[in-house]
Scaffold this active site. Structure first.
Site, PDB file in Angstrom:
ATOM      1  N   PHE A 254      67.917  50.821  31.602  1.00  0.00           N
ATOM      2  CA  PHE A 254      68.328  50.185  32.855  1.00  0.00           C
ATOM      3  C   PHE A 254      67.573  48.869  33.054  1.00  0.00           C
ATOM      4  CE2 PHE A 254      67.638  49.700  37.518  1.00  0.00           C
ATOM      5  CZ  PHE A 254      68.947  49.405  37.863  1.00  0.00           C
TER       6      PHE A 254
ATOM      7  N   MET B  18      81.100  12.867  41.319  1.00  0.00           N
ATOM      8  CA  MET B  18      81.034  12.296  39.978  1.00  0.00           C
ATOM      9  C   MET B  18      82.187  12.783  39.109  1.00  0.00           C
ATOM     10  SD  MET B  18      79.397  10.048  38.273  1.00  0.00           S
ATOM     11  CE  MET B  18      77.703   9.833  38.821  1.00  0.00           C
TER      12      MET B  18
END
Length: 608
Positions: free
Chosen positions: A149, A516
């Site tokens: 885990f 941009m």
């Protein structure tokens, strides 16, 4: 019968105080060099090693794999932990703390997703040569490789974007690993280092004798600091014989703390100076010899000076593609002197005729000794060169259309901020048009005044950068110049700002689009604006207020400067300044792709 109780906060404070006292007693015994060795757990050793290294802040977020470390942090008071809201922001804060102080930032994240959330920040630091130590939790040693885990091979994941990485195999190794990690991160060309710590290496039940190494020697890692004397002498002779010289200075000047030496050399010889995006502040922006930033969106005068130069003194810069444009057409008549501490950066993309491997400060000091107080370039040629440079300045000089028919010009916002802050604020930015406007139209007179992501171009760094800068410089004005796209990538850190009282100013140049991206689509894709508009933006003023801060909206160019001054006057408040700017504005100059440095768009309809 009346029963008295302590409030939860009072109880927590008492527990913290007792735990800190116990930890401090261990530290005192360690400092006194008692006969009996100080016995510490792996977690305690890690915290103590960071303390001995002089760490003041750790930026992080807890999780199961690092809880032993967090418990050890709880039991001391030498290091303050800053709890962010996302591990990426922790990495960016550590990065910026390093940029603004020159010290090494430290990140602490748990295993699996916690560690991988720091990857973008690690890559950002790596590209910009920023020293940073990232401590990642790991599953217990016995479970590594079992797909446990929250297990991720952090050493493997980060390998391409770190200077080095360690995984702790035995808790007793921790002091030496920490010492090596900081040494590697800080020396030579700086960069990030990962320390991966399996949870069982920090177990509180296992104690080991602690001793922090006073020094470290790594046989295979010995960066050269002193430049070759013959090469330095040759460089000075070449520079003194130049007729069209220019100094091209990058971030290495700042990391080497060599700004005074650079300025001294430039002033003694009356040399024009241009800075890279990462080098802004290495030479005073208000100095008459400063040409501005060079490169893709560099000034006309800087790019023209570079292209026509006959000698280029490149100092702590790496000739990256944002500067050179087409390497085959780069500065065709120039003899290049290249000073860099990283031998791999020299002649990597552009051939250096006179390479000098060494620490920038050391090399410039040696050059100044050779130059002395009386050596000069041939004055007639130098005066002609300055005359030509001043003609280039007159032609463009960062001019722009100042009409406000379509809203406030973003350039004017940055210029107004420069005025109301007397060019004295620490400026951070995200990435995009606003970044270029901030780089071009604010005046940076000192190093570590400008913080941004240069090499990786990481959106989302602006706010965490500003937070770290304010933490390190509480008396300075700190402004994050951002856009509505970038700010939302780490906007949750407004909560962290409230918790730790970080009253930064956020200047949002809001054009409701990825500016941009849209500019490139305008210029290269016939105006097909694929996914560059943002049509569902929040009310940033209300959003800031919901986090407990102040919000200001600016839409009128006539009151813009006054409102900026009002926002900056609120020294103890985080102010989100949402400025609605012209959506059609582009960043100019802009180099024409595939051409030489002299080939630029100067406006939408004018090119060189």
């Amino acid at each position: 019968m009346t029963q008295t109780t302590q409030s939860p906060n009072m109880t927590g404070h008492t527990q913290t105080g007792n735990a800190a006292k116990n930890f401090e007693e261990k530290q005192q015994r360690l400092a006194e060099g008692s006969v009996q060795p100080v016995m510490l757990s792996g977690a305690e050793m890690l915290v103590q090693a960071l303390t001995d290294e002089g760490v003041k802040y750790i930026f992080g977020y807890p999780g199961g794999a690092v809880l032993h470390i967090y418990d050890a942090l709880f039991q001391q008071e030498a290091i303050e932990h800053i709890l962010v809201r996302h591990e990426q922001a922790a990495g960016h804060m550590a990065d910026a703390y390093s940029r603004v102080t020159g010290e090494t930032g430290v990140v602490l994240a748990t295993s699996g997703p916690g560690a991988t959330n720091t990857v973008t920040a690690i890559a950002t630091a790596f590209m910009d040569s920023v020293p940073m130590v990232v401590i990642s939790g790991q599953v217990p040693s016995s479970l590594i490789g079992e797909d446990a885990f929250q297990e991720t091979d952090m050493v493997g994941v980060s390998r391409p974007i770190v200077k080095h990485s360690f995984q702790v195999r035995h808790a007793s190794e921790i002091p030496m690993i920490v010492k090596k990690a900081f040494h590697i991160a800080q020396s030579g060309r700086p960069g990030p280092v990962v320390i991966d710590v399996p949870k069982d290496m920090t177990a509180p039940s296992e104690k080991f004798a602690y001793k922090y190494p006073e020094e470290v020697f790594i046989r295979s890692y010995q960066p050269s600091l002193k430049g070759h004397s013959g090469q330095i002498k040759k460089a000075v002779e070449t520079l003194l014989s130049a007729q069209r010289p220019v100094v091209y200075a990058g971030g290495g000047v700042i990391w080497s703390n060599a700004h005074e030496e650079l300025t001294d050399l430039a002033h003694r010889l009356n040399l024009p100076v241009t800075n890279t995006l990462m080098g802004l502040g290495a030479f005073p922006g208000s100095d008459r010899q400063f040409l501005g930033m060079l490169g893709m969106h560099g000034t006309y005068e800087a790019n023209m000076t570079m292209h026509h130069a006959d000698v280029i003194l490149a100092v702590g810069a790496r000739f990256d593609d944002r500067v050179t444009n087409n390497v085959k057409k780069f500065c065709p008549n120039a003899t290049i002197i290249h000073i860099d501490i990283d031998p791999a950066s020299i002649s990597k993309t552009i051939l250096a005729h006179i390479p000098i491997v060494g620490d920038v400060k050391s090399v410039l000091t040696d050059m100044l000794e050779i130059v002395g107080e009386d050596k000069q370039l041939e004055q007639h040629a130098l005066l002609d060169w300055w005359s030509q440079i001043n003609e280039w300045r007159k032609r463009h000089g960062l001019r722009y259309d100042t009409s406000t028919d379509n809203g406030i010009k973003p350039q004017s916002v940055v210029q107004a901020l420069d005025k109301v802050t007397n060019s004295n604020a620490i400026i951070t930015s995200d990435v995009g048009q606003h970044q270029m406007f901030a780089a071009l139209y604010y005046t940076y007179n000192e190093p570590r005044q400008w913080l941004n992501s240069g090499g990786l171009g990481t959106m989302g760094v602006g706010l965490p950068y500003a937070m770290a800068a304010k933490l390190a410089n509480p008396e300075r004005d700190v402004v994050c110049i951002t856009g509505e796209g970038s700010i939302q990538m780490n906007i949750q850190e407004l909560s962290t700002c409230l918790q730790y009282d970080l009253p930064v100013k956020i200047l949002n140049l809001n054009n409701a689009q990825l500016g941009m991206v849209k500019q490139w689509q305008d210029m290269l894709y016939e105006g097909r604006h694929a996914q560059s508009y943002m049509n569902s933006l929040p009310d940033f003023v209300k959003l800031a207020e919901s986090y407990g801060h102040v919000g200001i909206k600016i839409t009128d160019p006539d009151t813009m400067e006054e409102q900026l001054a009002e926002a900056m006057a609120m020294k103890d408040k985080l102010v989100f300044i949402d400025v609605y700017v012209d959506r059609n504005e582009h960043v100019y100059p802009m180099q024409i792709a595939g051409q030489a440095m002299r080939d630029m768009w100067l406006t939408k309809g004018e090119r060189t």
